[in-house]
Design a protein around this motif. Structure first.
Motif, PDB file in Angstrom:
ATOM      1  N   MET A  75       0.807  -1.224   0.000  1.00 56.07           N
ATOM      2  CA  MET A  75       0.000   0.000   0.000  1.00 56.07           C
ATOM      3  C   MET A  75       0.841   1.276   0.000  1.00 56.07           C
ATOM      4  O   MET A  75       0.637   2.171  -0.830  1.00 56.07           O
ATOM      5  N   ASP A  76       1.777   1.372   0.922  1.00 58.86           N
ATOM      6  CA  ASP A  76       2.530   2.623   1.073  1.00 58.86           C
ATOM      7  C   ASP A  76       3.405   2.925  -0.135  1.00 58.86           C
ATOM      8  O   ASP A  76       3.413   4.045  -0.652  1.00 58.86           O
ATOM      9  N   VAL A  77       4.152   1.938  -0.600  1.00 56.68           N
ATOM     10  CA  VAL A  77       5.060   2.178  -1.705  1.00 56.68           C
ATOM     11  C   VAL A  77       4.305   2.427  -3.004  1.00 56.68           C
ATOM     12  O   VAL A  77       4.673   3.311  -3.792  1.00 56.68           O
ATOM     13  N   LEU A  78       3.219   1.699  -3.237  1.00 61.70           N
ATOM     14  CA  LEU A  78       2.452   1.911  -4.465  1.00 61.70           C
ATOM     15  C   LEU A  78       1.741   3.257  -4.466  1.00 61.70           C
ATOM     16  O   LEU A  78       1.556   3.871  -5.523  1.00 61.70           O
ATOM     17  N   THR A  79       1.354   3.731  -3.291  1.00 62.40           N
ATOM     18  CA  THR A  79       0.741   5.062  -3.205  1.00 62.40           C
ATOM     19  C   THR A  79       1.738   6.130  -3.647  1.00 62.40           C
ATOM     20  O   THR A  79       1.375   7.071  -4.366  1.00 62.40           O
ATOM     21  N   GLU A  80       2.999   5.968  -3.260  1.00 59.41           N
ATOM     22  CA  GLU A  80       4.018   6.932  -3.672  1.00 59.41           C
ATOM     23  C   GLU A  80       4.312   6.808  -5.173  1.00 59.41           C
ATOM     24  O   GLU A  80       4.495   7.815  -5.864  1.00 59.41           O
ATOM     25  N   ILE A  81       4.342   5.579  -5.667  1.00 56.43           N
ATOM     26  CA  ILE A  81       4.566   5.375  -7.102  1.00 56.43           C
ATOM     27  C   ILE A  81       3.420   5.975  -7.912  1.00 56.43           C
ATOM     28  O   ILE A  81       3.633   6.595  -8.959  1.00 56.43           O
ATOM     29  N   LYS A  82       2.198   5.834  -7.420  1.00 54.43           N
ATOM     30  CA  LYS A  82       1.022   6.418  -8.077  1.00 54.43           C
ATOM     31  C   LYS A  82       1.158   7.936  -8.173  1.00 54.43           C
ATOM     32  O   LYS A  82       0.872   8.538  -9.220  1.00 54.43           O
ATOM     33  N   GLU A  83       1.587   8.573  -7.084  1.00 53.81           N
ATOM     34  CA  GLU A  83       1.739  10.031  -7.077  1.00 53.81           C
ATOM     35  C   GLU A  83       2.754  10.473  -8.125  1.00 53.81           C
ATOM     36  O   GLU A  83       2.533  11.446  -8.852  1.00 53.81           O
ATOM     37  N   ASN A  84       3.857   9.752  -8.225  1.00 52.90           N
ATOM     38  CA  ASN A  84       4.872  10.071  -9.238  1.00 52.90           C
ATOM     39  C   ASN A  84       4.324   9.869 -10.644  1.00 52.90           C
ATOM     40  O   ASN A  84       4.547  10.699 -11.537  1.00 52.90           O
ATOM     41  N   PHE A  85       3.603   8.768 -10.829  1.00 53.34           N
ATOM     42  CA  PHE A  85       3.050   8.433 -12.146  1.00 53.34           C
ATOM     43  C   PHE A  85       2.045   9.491 -12.603  1.00 53.34           C
ATOM     44  O   PHE A  85       2.069   9.926 -13.759  1.00 53.34           O
ATOM     45  N   GLU A  86       1.172   9.912 -11.703  1.00 53.52           N
ATOM     46  CA  GLU A  86       0.142  10.891 -12.066  1.00 53.52           C
ATOM     47  C   GLU A  86       0.742  12.276 -12.327  1.00 53.52           C
ATOM     48  O   GLU A  86       0.223  13.032 -13.153  1.00 53.52           O
ATOM     49  N   LYS A  87       1.824  12.599 -11.646  1.00 53.34           N
ATOM     50  CA  LYS A  87       2.503  13.878 -11.920  1.00 53.34           C
ATOM     51  C   LYS A  87       3.061  13.882 -13.336  1.00 53.34           C
ATOM     52  O   LYS A  87       3.011  14.895 -14.042  1.00 53.34           O
ATOM     53  N   GLU A  88       3.612  12.749 -13.736  1.00 46.60           N
ATOM     54  CA  GLU A  88       4.195  12.648 -15.069  1.00 46.60           C
ATOM     55  C   GLU A  88       3.138  12.431 -16.151  1.00 46.60           C
ATOM     56  O   GLU A  88       3.403  12.679 -17.338  1.00 46.60           O
ATOM     57  N   ASN A  89       1.962  11.960 -15.723  1.00 44.06           N
ATOM     58  CA  ASN A  89       0.873  11.679 -16.672  1.00 44.06           C
ATOM     59  C   ASN A  89      -0.424  12.291 -16.150  1.00 44.06           C
ATOM     60  O   ASN A  89      -1.314  11.584 -15.653  1.00 44.06           O
ATOM     61  N   PRO A  90      -0.559  13.624 -16.236  1.00 41.68           N
ATOM     62  CA  PRO A  90      -1.716  14.310 -15.647  1.00 41.68           C
ATOM     63  C   PRO A  90      -3.063  13.938 -16.262  1.00 41.68           C
ATOM     64  O   PRO A  90      -4.096  14.244 -15.688  1.00 41.68           O
ATOM     65  N   ASN A  91      -3.051  13.274 -17.401  1.00 36.92           N
ATOM     66  CA  ASN A  91      -4.305  12.842 -18.018  1.00 36.92           C
ATOM     67  C   ASN A  91      -4.762  11.481 -17.506  1.00 36.92           C
ATOM     68  O   ASN A  91      -5.794  10.957 -17.938  1.00 36.92           O
ATOM     69  N   MET A  92      -4.001  10.910 -16.567  1.00 34.42           N
ATOM     70  CA  MET A  92      -4.347   9.588 -16.034  1.00 34.42           C
ATOM     71  C   MET A  92      -4.634   9.656 -14.539  1.00 34.42           C
ATOM     72  O   MET A  92      -3.997  10.426 -13.807  1.00 34.42           O
ATOM     73  N   GLU A  93      -5.557   8.832 -14.099  1.00 35.17           N
ATOM     74  CA  GLU A  93      -5.924   8.759 -12.680  1.00 35.17           C
ATOM     75  C   GLU A  93      -5.934   7.302 -12.243  1.00 35.17           C
ATOM     76  O   GLU A  93      -6.593   6.463 -12.871  1.00 35.17           O
ATOM     77  N   VAL A  94      -5.202   7.019 -11.175  1.00 30.18           N
ATOM     78  CA  VAL A  94      -5.074   5.645 -10.680  1.00 30.18           C
ATOM     79  C   VAL A  94      -5.889   5.463  -9.404  1.00 30.18           C
ATOM     80  O   VAL A  94      -5.779   6.259  -8.468  1.00 30.18           O
ATOM     81  N   THR A  95      -6.710   4.426  -9.385  1.00 26.72           N
ATOM     82  CA  THR A  95      -7.484   4.078  -8.196  1.00 26.72           C
ATOM     83  C   THR A  95      -7.038   2.696  -7.731  1.00 26.72           C
ATOM     84  O   THR A  95      -6.998   1.753  -8.530  1.00 26.72           O
ATOM     85  N   PHE A  96      -6.708   2.580  -6.439  1.00 25.06           N
ATOM     86  CA  PHE A  96      -6.238   1.307  -5.901  1.00 25.06           C
ATOM     87  C   PHE A  96      -7.339   0.550  -5.170  1.00 25.06           C
ATOM     88  O   PHE A  96      -8.236   1.127  -4.564  1.00 25.06           O
ATOM     89  N   ASN A  97      -7.210  -0.763  -5.220  1.00 25.17           N
ATOM     90  CA  ASN A  97      -8.051  -1.681  -4.464  1.00 25.17           C
ATOM     91  C   ASN A  97      -7.085  -2.600  -3.723  1.00 25.17           C
ATOM     92  O   ASN A  97      -6.520  -3.518  -4.306  1.00 25.17           O
ATOM     93  N   PHE A  98      -6.843  -2.322  -2.431  1.00 27.00           N
ATOM     94  CA  PHE A  98      -5.884  -3.095  -1.646  1.00 27.00           C
ATOM     95  C   PHE A  98      -6.600  -4.175  -0.825  1.00 27.00           C
ATOM     96  O   PHE A  98      -7.722  -3.973  -0.364  1.00 27.00           O
ATOM     97  N   GLY A  99      -5.921  -5.296  -0.626  1.00 26.56           N
ATOM     98  CA  GLY A  99      -6.504  -6.360   0.182  1.00 26.56           C
ATOM     99  C   GLY A  99      -5.630  -7.592   0.171  1.00 26.56           C
ATOM    100  O   GLY A  99      -4.491  -7.571  -0.321  1.00 26.56           O
ATOM    101  N   GLY A 100      -6.154  -8.690   0.692  1.00 28.14           N
ATOM    102  CA  GLY A 100      -5.455  -9.968   0.655  1.00 28.14           C
ATOM    103  C   GLY A 100      -5.414 -10.472  -0.775  1.00 28.14           C
ATOM    104  O   GLY A 100      -6.406 -10.392  -1.498  1.00 28.14           O
TER     105      GLY A 100
END
Length: 268
Positions: free
Chosen positions: A44-69
């Motif tokens: 969760m934590d590391v992917l949230t940071e990767i998502k923030e970097n990805f969206e900064k570089e790709n402002p036309n994209m939005e990532v939604t996570f579904n975390f769980g087992g």
């Protein structure tokens, strides 16, 4: 005069409409491509940071996570959930999706280690101590949480599994185990070493020998969605899949306590 006034008003309306359309166009451009990504809660934590970097570089994209087992997330994919990219903490669950034709492309990405933990300044010295003192012990539900499955394998080989029956508290994922230990709802638990960067309220009892359980491997995959995914969204899914494997993302995974697969191979 009236005719001239009307023409001016029409011109003004045209300009306002054009500006409004341009504004709407810009609004739609931001986050216009939405990706849904399922991932093991231990990421969760590391992917949230990767998502923030990805969206900064790709402002036309939005990532939604579904975390769980991982096991529960795998079943969601099999049941037709609209998932674009999947991060699995289990080779078994990854292989089941691969065999079922749910994976378009995939890769082994990371490794991890199990650790037994207790609340900060707790009284447990070893896992044997937990068994001897009949204290509550938390781990992920083995049937649906990879960390719990690996923990069960290790505890069985250590000869503790049967002795811990009646003491174990089964959690929905490793984040839940961590919370139970932090809150002192249990005296000890087993989580991944990569979870420890999140908190200061726990101590390590012991690191669990990797030879006692199946290797802890993480996989990333683009999920097959047939013809339901547009070409634009397909390209975006592949872009995030590749982004998670670039050097910047790998450095983040390492900073969060994971071991990169390539480096594990080099070490061997």
């Amino acid at each position: 005069m009236k005719k001239q006034t009307i023409l001016i008003l029409v011109a003004v309306l045209i300009i306002i409409t054009a500006c409004g359309n341009a504004s709407n166009s810009n609004s739609n451009a931001k986050g216009s491509i939405e990706l849904t990504i399922s991932a093991a809660s231990s990421m969760m934590d590391v992917l949230t940071e990767i998502k923030e970097n990805f969206e900064k570089e790709n402002p036309n994209m939005e990532v939604t996570f579904n975390f769980g087992g991982t096991g529960a997330l795998r079943k969601q994919v099999e049941q037709g959930a609209p998932i674009d990219v999947f991060f699995s903490a289990s080779k078994k669950d990854y292989d089941l999706l691969l065999e079922g034709g749910y994976i378009e492309q995939g890769e082994e990405l990371l490794h991890n280690q199990l650790v037994a933990i207790q609340p900060k300044d707790g009284s447990v010295s070893t896992l044997q101590n937990v068994v001897n003192t009949n204290q509550k012990f938390a781990l992920g539900t083995p049937e649906s949480v990879p960390a719990g499955f690996y923990a069960q394998e290790a505890l069985q080989k250590m000869g503790f599994w049967d002795e811990l029956q009646g003491q174990m508290v089964f959690a929905k994922d490793v984040s839940h185990v961590l919370q139970l230990v932090k809150d002192k709802a249990v005296s000890a638990g087993i989580v991944y070493s990569s979870d420890l960067h999140r908190v200061n309220e726990v101590d390590i009892i012991e690191k669990i020998d990797g030879a006692l359980h199946t290797p802890i491997s993480y996989y990333v995959a683009v999920i097959e969605n047939g013809n339901e995914r547009s070409q634009e969204k397909q390209a975006a899914a592949e872009q995030f899949y590749n982004y998670a494997q670039n050097e910047t993302s790998k450095a983040l995974f390492e900073a969060y306590g994971f071991v990169i697969r390539d480096k594990l191979v080099e070490d061997i």
